[in-house]
Design an enzyme around this catalytic site. Structure first.
Site, PDB file in Angstrom:
ATOM      1  N   LYS A 185       0.820  -1.224   0.000  1.00  0.00           N
ATOM      2  CA  LYS A 185       0.000   0.000   0.000  1.00  0.00           C
ATOM      3  C   LYS A 185       0.845   1.261   0.000  1.00  0.00           C
ATOM      4  CE  LYS A 185      -4.384  -1.642   1.785  1.00  0.00           C
ATOM      5  NZ  LYS A 185      -5.486  -1.423   2.712  1.00  0.00           N
ATOM      6  N   LYS A 226      -4.504  -9.883  -6.871  1.00  0.00           N
ATOM      7  CA  LYS A 226      -5.788 -10.175  -6.229  1.00  0.00           C
ATOM      8  C   LYS A 226      -6.823  -9.104  -6.590  1.00  0.00           C
ATOM      9  CE  LYS A 226      -5.172  -7.771  -1.953  1.00  0.00           C
ATOM     10  NZ  LYS A 226      -5.685  -7.412  -0.708  1.00  0.00           N
ATOM     11  N   LYS A 268     -10.380  -3.514  -4.078  1.00  0.00           N
ATOM     12  CA  LYS A 268     -11.267  -2.348  -4.058  1.00  0.00           C
ATOM     13  C   LYS A 268     -10.620  -1.127  -4.684  1.00  0.00           C
ATOM     14  CE  LYS A 268     -13.485  -3.195   0.413  1.00  0.00           C
ATOM     15  NZ  LYS A 268     -13.270  -2.950   1.852  1.00  0.00           N
TER      16      LYS A 268
END
Ligand code: AMP
Ligand code: TRP
Length: 355
Positions: A136, A218, A221
Protein backbone atom coordinates in the site's frame (compact mmCIF):
# COMPACT_ATOMS: atom_id res chain seq x y z
CA UNK A 1 -29.72 -21.41 -9.70
CA UNK A 2 -29.66 -21.73 -5.92
CA UNK A 3 -28.15 -18.29 -5.23
CA UNK A 4 -26.79 -17.19 -1.88
CA UNK A 5 -28.61 -19.83 0.13
CA UNK A 6 -26.91 -22.68 -1.76
CA UNK A 7 -23.56 -21.00 -1.33
CA UNK A 8 -23.99 -20.77 2.40
CA UNK A 9 -24.84 -24.43 2.83
CA UNK A 10 -21.62 -25.41 1.06
CA UNK A 11 -19.39 -23.81 3.65
CA UNK A 12 -18.47 -26.06 6.53
CA UNK A 13 -19.29 -24.68 9.93
CA UNK A 14 -16.86 -24.17 12.76
CA UNK A 15 -17.05 -26.95 15.32
CA UNK A 16 -18.30 -25.99 18.74
CA UNK A 17 -16.33 -27.20 21.73
CA UNK A 18 -17.77 -29.53 24.33
CA UNK A 19 -17.22 -28.42 27.87
CA UNK A 20 -16.74 -30.82 30.77
CA UNK A 21 -20.38 -30.68 31.85
CA UNK A 22 -21.56 -31.48 28.32
CA UNK A 23 -22.66 -27.89 27.63
CA UNK A 24 -21.43 -26.32 24.45
CA UNK A 25 -19.32 -23.19 24.25
CA UNK A 26 -19.42 -21.27 21.03
CA UNK A 27 -16.10 -20.33 19.49
CA UNK A 28 -15.38 -16.62 19.68
CA UNK A 29 -15.10 -15.16 16.21
CA UNK A 30 -14.03 -11.62 15.26
CA UNK A 31 -13.50 -10.09 11.85
CA UNK A 32 -13.33 -6.64 10.34
CA UNK A 33 -13.78 -4.99 6.99
CA UNK A 34 -12.87 -1.50 5.87
CA UNK A 35 -15.57 0.91 4.73
CA UNK A 36 -13.67 1.87 1.62
CA UNK A 37 -16.27 1.36 -1.13
CA UNK A 38 -16.48 -1.06 -4.07
CA UNK A 39 -17.26 -4.18 -2.04
CA UNK A 40 -16.56 -6.95 -4.46
CA UNK A 41 -17.08 -10.66 -4.90
CA UNK A 42 -13.55 -11.23 -3.49
CA UNK A 43 -14.67 -9.70 -0.18
CA UNK A 44 -17.85 -11.75 -0.36
CA UNK A 45 -16.32 -15.12 -1.28
CA UNK A 46 -13.16 -14.69 0.82
CA UNK A 47 -14.75 -13.26 3.95
CA UNK A 48 -18.40 -12.18 4.34
CA UNK A 49 -19.90 -15.43 3.01
CA UNK A 50 -17.94 -17.41 5.60
CA UNK A 51 -19.00 -15.07 8.41
CA UNK A 52 -22.62 -15.63 7.48
CA UNK A 53 -22.26 -19.40 7.13
CA UNK A 54 -20.69 -19.80 10.56
CA UNK A 55 -22.64 -17.29 12.54
CA UNK A 56 -25.14 -19.65 14.17
CA UNK A 57 -22.32 -21.90 15.40
CA UNK A 58 -20.14 -19.14 16.89
CA UNK A 59 -20.11 -16.15 19.23
CA UNK A 60 -19.49 -13.44 16.63
CA UNK A 61 -18.28 -9.88 16.58
CA UNK A 62 -18.07 -8.14 13.18
CA UNK A 63 -16.63 -4.68 12.88
CA UNK A 64 -16.75 -1.93 10.26
CA UNK A 65 -13.23 -0.63 10.74
CA UNK A 66 -13.56 3.07 9.96
CA UNK A 67 -10.40 3.97 11.90
CA UNK A 68 -8.42 1.63 9.63
CA UNK A 69 -9.91 3.38 6.60
CA UNK A 70 -8.29 6.63 7.80
CA UNK A 71 -4.89 5.16 6.94
CA UNK A 72 -5.50 6.34 3.36
CA UNK A 73 -6.96 9.79 2.54
CA UNK A 74 -10.76 10.03 3.08
CA UNK A 75 -13.44 12.72 3.11
CA UNK A 76 -16.23 13.18 5.63
CA UNK A 77 -19.01 12.52 3.11
CA UNK A 78 -17.20 9.61 1.48
CA UNK A 79 -16.50 7.83 4.74
CA UNK A 80 -20.08 8.30 6.01
CA UNK A 81 -21.51 6.91 2.79
CA UNK A 82 -19.13 3.96 2.83
CA UNK A 83 -19.98 3.07 6.43
CA UNK A 84 -23.70 3.13 5.67
CA UNK A 85 -23.25 1.16 2.44
CA UNK A 86 -21.09 -1.47 4.11
CA UNK A 87 -23.58 -1.90 6.95
CA UNK A 88 -26.25 -2.53 4.34
CA UNK A 89 -24.02 -4.98 2.45
CA UNK A 90 -23.36 -6.98 5.63
CA UNK A 91 -27.06 -7.16 6.45
CA UNK A 92 -28.07 -7.94 2.87
CA UNK A 93 -25.49 -10.74 2.72
CA UNK A 94 -27.12 -12.34 5.73
CA UNK A 95 -25.41 -11.17 8.92
CA UNK A 96 -28.04 -11.33 11.64
CA UNK A 97 -27.86 -8.91 14.58
CA UNK A 98 -29.53 -11.54 16.77
CA UNK A 99 -26.58 -13.86 16.20
CA UNK A 100 -23.73 -11.42 15.72
CA UNK A 101 -22.56 -8.15 17.21
CA UNK A 102 -22.21 -5.75 14.27
CA UNK A 103 -20.73 -2.31 15.01
CA UNK A 104 -18.52 0.54 13.88
CA UNK A 105 -14.99 0.55 15.31
CA UNK A 106 -14.87 4.26 16.26
CA UNK A 107 -18.00 3.84 18.39
CA UNK A 108 -15.85 1.82 20.81
CA UNK A 109 -12.91 3.98 21.95
CA UNK A 110 -11.21 1.01 23.59
CA UNK A 111 -9.94 -0.01 20.13
CA UNK A 112 -7.56 2.93 19.62
CA UNK A 113 -6.74 2.89 23.33
CA UNK A 114 -5.59 -0.73 23.24
CA UNK A 115 -3.76 -0.01 19.98
CA UNK A 116 -1.57 2.53 21.79
CA UNK A 117 -0.83 0.12 24.63
CA UNK A 118 0.05 -2.69 22.21
CA UNK A 119 2.35 -0.30 20.32
CA UNK A 120 4.61 -0.56 23.35
CA UNK A 121 5.09 -4.31 22.82
CA UNK A 122 5.32 -4.16 19.01
CA UNK A 123 8.65 -3.85 17.23
CA UNK A 124 9.26 -1.29 14.53
CA UNK A 125 10.94 -4.00 12.43
CA UNK A 126 7.87 -6.25 12.64
CA UNK A 127 5.69 -3.54 11.13
CA UNK A 128 8.23 -2.65 8.46
CA UNK A 129 8.12 -6.26 7.25
CA UNK A 130 4.32 -6.37 6.70
CA UNK A 131 3.64 -7.03 3.03
CA UNK A 132 0.38 -5.05 3.07
CA UNK A 133 2.31 -1.98 4.23
CA UNK A 134 4.89 -2.51 1.50
CA UNK A 135 2.14 -2.92 -1.12
CA UNK A 136 0.00 0.00 0.00
CA UNK A 137 2.89 2.40 0.58
CA UNK A 138 4.18 1.52 -2.89
CA UNK A 139 7.70 2.60 -1.99
CA UNK A 140 6.41 6.04 -0.90
CA UNK A 141 7.10 5.50 2.77
CA UNK A 142 8.24 9.11 3.24
CA UNK A 143 4.76 10.45 2.49
CA UNK A 144 2.20 7.79 3.49
CA UNK A 145 0.46 8.26 6.83
CA UNK A 146 1.91 6.91 10.06
CA UNK A 147 -1.53 5.28 10.46
CA UNK A 148 -0.80 3.03 7.48
CA UNK A 149 2.34 1.82 9.25
CA UNK A 150 0.56 1.25 12.57
CA UNK A 151 -2.50 -0.33 10.92
CA UNK A 152 -1.66 -3.93 12.01
CA UNK A 153 -1.44 -2.93 15.67
CA UNK A 154 -4.95 -1.47 15.57
CA UNK A 155 -6.04 -4.73 13.94
CA UNK A 156 -4.37 -6.67 16.78
CA UNK A 157 -6.28 -4.51 19.28
CA UNK A 158 -9.57 -5.25 17.47
CA UNK A 159 -8.96 -8.98 17.73
CA UNK A 160 -7.49 -9.16 21.24
CA UNK A 161 -10.15 -6.99 22.93
CA UNK A 162 -12.75 -9.74 22.47
CA UNK A 163 -10.72 -12.81 23.50
CA UNK A 164 -11.06 -13.95 19.90
CA UNK A 165 -10.22 -17.53 18.98
CA UNK A 166 -10.94 -17.49 15.24
CA UNK A 167 -10.48 -14.72 12.69
CA UNK A 168 -12.21 -15.56 9.38
CA UNK A 169 -10.39 -13.60 6.66
CA UNK A 170 -8.98 -13.87 3.16
CA UNK A 171 -5.43 -15.04 2.54
CA UNK A 172 -4.01 -11.48 2.50
CA UNK A 173 -4.70 -11.07 6.22
CA UNK A 174 -2.79 -14.15 7.38
CA UNK A 175 0.35 -12.19 8.18
CA UNK A 176 -1.59 -9.66 10.27
CA UNK A 177 -3.19 -12.41 12.35
CA UNK A 178 0.22 -14.01 12.90
CA UNK A 179 1.58 -10.65 14.06
CA UNK A 180 -1.40 -10.39 16.42
CA UNK A 181 -0.39 -13.71 17.99
CA UNK A 182 3.20 -12.51 18.42
CA UNK A 183 2.06 -9.26 20.04
CA UNK A 184 -0.32 -11.14 22.37
CA UNK A 185 2.35 -13.66 23.37
CA UNK A 186 4.86 -10.89 24.09
CA UNK A 187 2.31 -9.01 26.20
CA UNK A 188 1.40 -12.18 28.10
CA UNK A 189 5.00 -13.00 28.88
CA UNK A 190 5.71 -9.46 30.09
CA UNK A 191 2.53 -8.79 32.09
CA UNK A 192 1.01 -12.23 32.74
CA UNK A 193 -1.65 -14.23 30.87
CA UNK A 194 -4.08 -11.62 29.51
CA UNK A 195 -4.84 -12.28 25.85
CA UNK A 196 -6.09 -15.32 23.95
CA UNK A 197 -3.88 -16.22 20.98
CA UNK A 198 -6.16 -16.12 17.90
CA UNK A 199 -5.98 -18.24 14.78
CA UNK A 200 -6.70 -17.14 11.23
CA UNK A 201 -9.61 -19.06 9.69
CA UNK A 202 -8.83 -19.15 5.98
CA UNK A 203 -10.91 -21.42 3.76
CA UNK A 204 -9.11 -23.45 1.08
CA UNK A 205 -11.32 -21.99 -1.68
CA UNK A 206 -12.06 -18.34 -2.33
CA UNK A 207 -9.46 -16.94 0.07
CA UNK A 208 -7.71 -15.21 -2.81
CA UNK A 209 -9.97 -14.25 -5.68
CA UNK A 210 -7.88 -12.75 -8.46
CA UNK A 211 -8.55 -9.67 -10.58
CA UNK A 212 -10.59 -10.29 -13.75
CA UNK A 213 -8.26 -8.09 -15.79
CA UNK A 214 -5.04 -9.55 -14.33
CA UNK A 215 -5.17 -13.02 -12.77
CA UNK A 216 -1.72 -12.55 -11.23
CA UNK A 217 -3.05 -9.86 -8.85
CA UNK A 218 -5.79 -10.17 -6.23
CA UNK A 219 -9.16 -8.57 -6.84
CA UNK A 220 -8.97 -5.21 -5.09
CA UNK A 221 -11.27 -2.35 -4.06
CA UNK A 222 -8.64 0.21 -4.91
CA UNK A 223 -7.91 -1.07 -8.44
CA UNK A 224 -7.42 1.56 -11.11
CA UNK A 225 -9.98 -0.04 -13.45
CA UNK A 226 -13.49 -1.25 -12.52
CA UNK A 227 -12.84 -4.20 -14.86
CA UNK A 228 -10.62 -5.55 -12.06
CA UNK A 229 -13.60 -6.55 -9.91
CA UNK A 230 -17.29 -7.37 -9.84
CA UNK A 231 -18.87 -5.11 -7.24
CA UNK A 232 -21.73 -6.57 -5.20
CA UNK A 233 -23.84 -3.73 -6.60
CA UNK A 234 -22.97 -4.22 -10.29
CA UNK A 235 -26.11 -4.69 -12.38
CA UNK A 236 -26.64 -7.77 -14.57
CA UNK A 237 -25.38 -6.16 -17.78
CA UNK A 238 -22.24 -4.83 -16.10
CA UNK A 239 -21.51 -8.29 -14.67
CA UNK A 240 -22.00 -9.89 -18.11
CA UNK A 241 -19.74 -7.32 -19.76
CA UNK A 242 -16.97 -7.63 -17.16
CA UNK A 243 -16.97 -11.43 -17.41
CA UNK A 244 -16.99 -11.34 -21.21
CA UNK A 245 -13.95 -9.05 -21.09
CA UNK A 246 -12.16 -11.02 -18.37
CA UNK A 247 -8.63 -12.06 -19.33
CA UNK A 248 -8.28 -15.76 -20.27
CA UNK A 249 -5.26 -18.05 -20.67
CA UNK A 250 -3.78 -19.17 -23.96
CA UNK A 251 -5.50 -22.22 -25.47
CA UNK A 252 -9.22 -22.90 -25.28
CA UNK A 253 -9.66 -25.59 -22.60
CA UNK A 254 -11.77 -24.79 -19.60
CA UNK A 255 -9.42 -26.35 -17.07
CA UNK A 256 -7.82 -25.34 -13.80
CA UNK A 257 -4.10 -25.54 -13.09
CA UNK A 258 -0.89 -23.68 -12.38
CA UNK A 259 -0.43 -22.74 -16.02
CA UNK A 260 -4.05 -21.53 -16.19
CA UNK A 261 -4.32 -18.73 -13.63
CA UNK A 262 -7.23 -16.93 -15.33
CA UNK A 263 -9.40 -20.03 -15.85
CA UNK A 264 -8.55 -21.35 -12.39
CA UNK A 265 -9.88 -18.13 -10.92
CA UNK A 266 -13.05 -18.11 -13.05
CA UNK A 267 -13.71 -21.78 -12.22
CA UNK A 268 -13.26 -21.03 -8.50
CA UNK A 269 -15.78 -18.19 -8.71
CA UNK A 270 -18.25 -20.38 -10.64
CA UNK A 271 -17.88 -23.28 -8.20
CA UNK A 272 -18.30 -21.16 -5.08
CA UNK A 273 -21.40 -19.41 -6.38
CA UNK A 274 -23.05 -22.54 -7.82
CA UNK A 275 -21.97 -24.98 -5.12
CA UNK A 276 -20.37 -27.31 -7.70
CA UNK A 277 -16.86 -28.73 -7.72
CA UNK A 278 -14.27 -27.49 -10.19
CA UNK A 279 -13.91 -31.01 -11.65
CA UNK A 280 -17.66 -31.18 -12.36
CA UNK A 281 -17.38 -27.88 -14.20
CA UNK A 282 -14.29 -28.97 -16.14
CA UNK A 283 -16.21 -32.02 -17.36
CA UNK A 284 -19.25 -29.98 -18.29
CA UNK A 285 -17.29 -27.50 -20.38
CA UNK A 286 -14.81 -29.94 -21.97
CA UNK A 287 -14.44 -29.05 -25.63
CA UNK A 288 -16.98 -26.22 -25.47
CA UNK A 289 -14.55 -23.28 -25.37
CA UNK A 290 -14.36 -20.12 -23.34
CA UNK A 291 -17.43 -18.39 -24.79
CA UNK A 292 -20.03 -20.89 -23.54
CA UNK A 293 -18.31 -21.10 -20.15
CA UNK A 294 -18.18 -17.33 -19.67
CA UNK A 295 -21.81 -16.92 -20.71
CA UNK A 296 -22.96 -19.43 -18.08
CA UNK A 297 -20.60 -18.05 -15.44
CA UNK A 298 -22.10 -14.58 -15.88
CA UNK A 299 -25.62 -15.95 -15.29
CA UNK A 300 -24.46 -17.86 -12.20
CA UNK A 301 -22.98 -14.70 -10.71
CA UNK A 302 -26.01 -12.57 -11.67
CA UNK A 303 -28.39 -15.12 -10.07
CA UNK A 304 -26.31 -15.51 -6.90
CA UNK A 305 -26.09 -11.76 -6.32
CA UNK A 306 -29.73 -11.05 -7.16
CA UNK A 307 -31.20 -11.80 -3.69
CA UNK A 308 -28.47 -9.75 -2.00
CA UNK A 309 -29.10 -6.87 -4.38
CA UNK A 310 -32.86 -6.97 -3.81
CA UNK A 311 -32.30 -6.70 -0.07
CA UNK A 312 -29.78 -3.89 -0.63
CA UNK A 313 -32.40 -1.83 -2.42
CA UNK A 314 -34.78 -2.25 0.53
CA UNK A 315 -32.12 -1.36 3.07
CA UNK A 316 -30.98 1.68 1.11
CA UNK A 317 -34.55 2.99 1.26
CA UNK A 318 -34.63 2.65 5.05
CA UNK A 319 -31.29 3.74 6.58
CA UNK A 320 -32.74 3.45 10.07
CA UNK A 321 -32.47 -0.33 9.92
CA UNK A 322 -28.66 -0.20 9.75
CA UNK A 323 -28.52 2.68 12.22
CA UNK A 324 -30.42 0.67 14.83
CA UNK A 325 -28.29 -2.44 14.28
CA UNK A 326 -25.05 -0.47 14.63
CA UNK A 327 -26.22 1.39 17.74
CA UNK A 328 -27.21 -1.86 19.44
CA UNK A 329 -23.99 -3.53 18.31
CA UNK A 330 -21.82 -0.70 19.66
CA UNK A 331 -23.48 -0.95 23.04
CA UNK A 332 -22.84 -4.69 23.30
CA UNK A 333 -19.26 -4.35 22.00
CA UNK A 334 -18.51 -1.53 24.48
CA UNK A 335 -19.62 -3.70 27.38
CA UNK A 336 -17.13 -6.43 26.47
CA UNK A 337 -14.34 -4.05 25.47
CA UNK A 338 -14.49 -1.91 28.60
CA UNK A 339 -14.36 -4.97 30.87
CA UNK A 340 -11.29 -6.24 29.02
CA UNK A 341 -9.57 -2.85 29.09
CA UNK A 342 -9.95 -2.60 32.84
CA UNK A 343 -7.96 -5.82 33.17
CA UNK A 344 -5.33 -4.65 30.66
CA UNK A 345 -4.79 -1.23 32.30
CA UNK A 346 -4.47 -2.90 35.66
CA UNK A 347 -1.95 -5.49 34.40
CA UNK A 348 0.20 -2.72 32.97
CA UNK A 349 0.06 -0.56 36.10
CA UNK A 350 -1.61 2.38 34.34
CA UNK A 351 -3.56 5.14 36.06
CA UNK A 352 -3.71 5.92 39.76
CA UNK A 353 -6.05 3.23 40.96
CA UNK A 354 -6.05 0.84 43.89
CA UNK A 355 -2.64 -0.70 44.65
P1 AMP B 1 -10.73 -5.30 2.95
O1 AMP B 1 -11.52 -5.02 1.74
O2 AMP B 1 -9.26 -5.13 2.72
O3 AMP B 1 -11.21 -4.60 4.18
O4 AMP B 1 -10.94 -6.85 3.22
C1 AMP B 1 -12.07 -7.40 3.83
C2 AMP B 1 -12.00 -8.90 3.82
O5 AMP B 1 -12.07 -9.38 2.47
C3 AMP B 1 -10.69 -9.46 4.40
O6 AMP B 1 -10.97 -10.64 5.13
C4 AMP B 1 -9.88 -9.79 3.18
O7 AMP B 1 -8.94 -10.82 3.42
C5 AMP B 1 -10.96 -10.23 2.20
N1 AMP B 1 -10.54 -10.03 0.80
C6 AMP B 1 -10.19 -8.85 0.23
N2 AMP B 1 -9.86 -9.02 -1.07
C7 AMP B 1 -10.00 -10.36 -1.32
C8 AMP B 1 -9.80 -11.18 -2.48
N3 AMP B 1 -9.39 -10.67 -3.65
N4 AMP B 1 -10.05 -12.51 -2.37
C9 AMP B 1 -10.48 -13.04 -1.20
N5 AMP B 1 -10.67 -12.33 -0.07
C10 AMP B 1 -10.44 -10.99 -0.12
N1 TRP C 1 -7.06 -5.38 7.82
C1 TRP C 1 -8.28 -6.05 7.42
C2 TRP C 1 -8.40 -5.96 5.90
O1 TRP C 1 -7.87 -5.09 5.28
C3 TRP C 1 -9.50 -5.46 8.07
C4 TRP C 1 -9.46 -5.66 9.57
C5 TRP C 1 -9.29 -4.69 10.52
C6 TRP C 1 -9.61 -6.90 10.24
N2 TRP C 1 -9.34 -5.26 11.76
C7 TRP C 1 -9.54 -6.59 11.63
C8 TRP C 1 -9.80 -8.21 9.82
C9 TRP C 1 -9.62 -7.60 12.60
C10 TRP C 1 -9.89 -9.21 10.81
C11 TRP C 1 -9.80 -8.90 12.17
O2 TRP C 1 -9.04 -6.78 5.32
Amino acid sequence: MGGAATVQREVETVPVRERAGGSVQRRRVFSGIQPSGNFHIGNYLGAIRNWVAQQSASDNVFCIVDLHALSLPTTREGLRRNIQDLANVLLAAGLDPDQSIIFVQSDVPEHPELCWLLNSVTQFGELRRMTQFKDKSGGQDESVSAALFDYPVLQAADILLYDTELVPVGEDQKQHVELTRDIAARFNSRYGQTFVLPEADIKPDGARIMALDDPTKKMSKSAASPNNYIALTDDADTIRRKIRRAVTDSGSDVTSGRDKPALSNLLTIYGLFSGESVSTLEERYAGRGYGAFKGDLAEVVVDALAPIQRRLVELAADPDVARRVLAGGAERARERASAKMEIVRNRMGLGFGPP
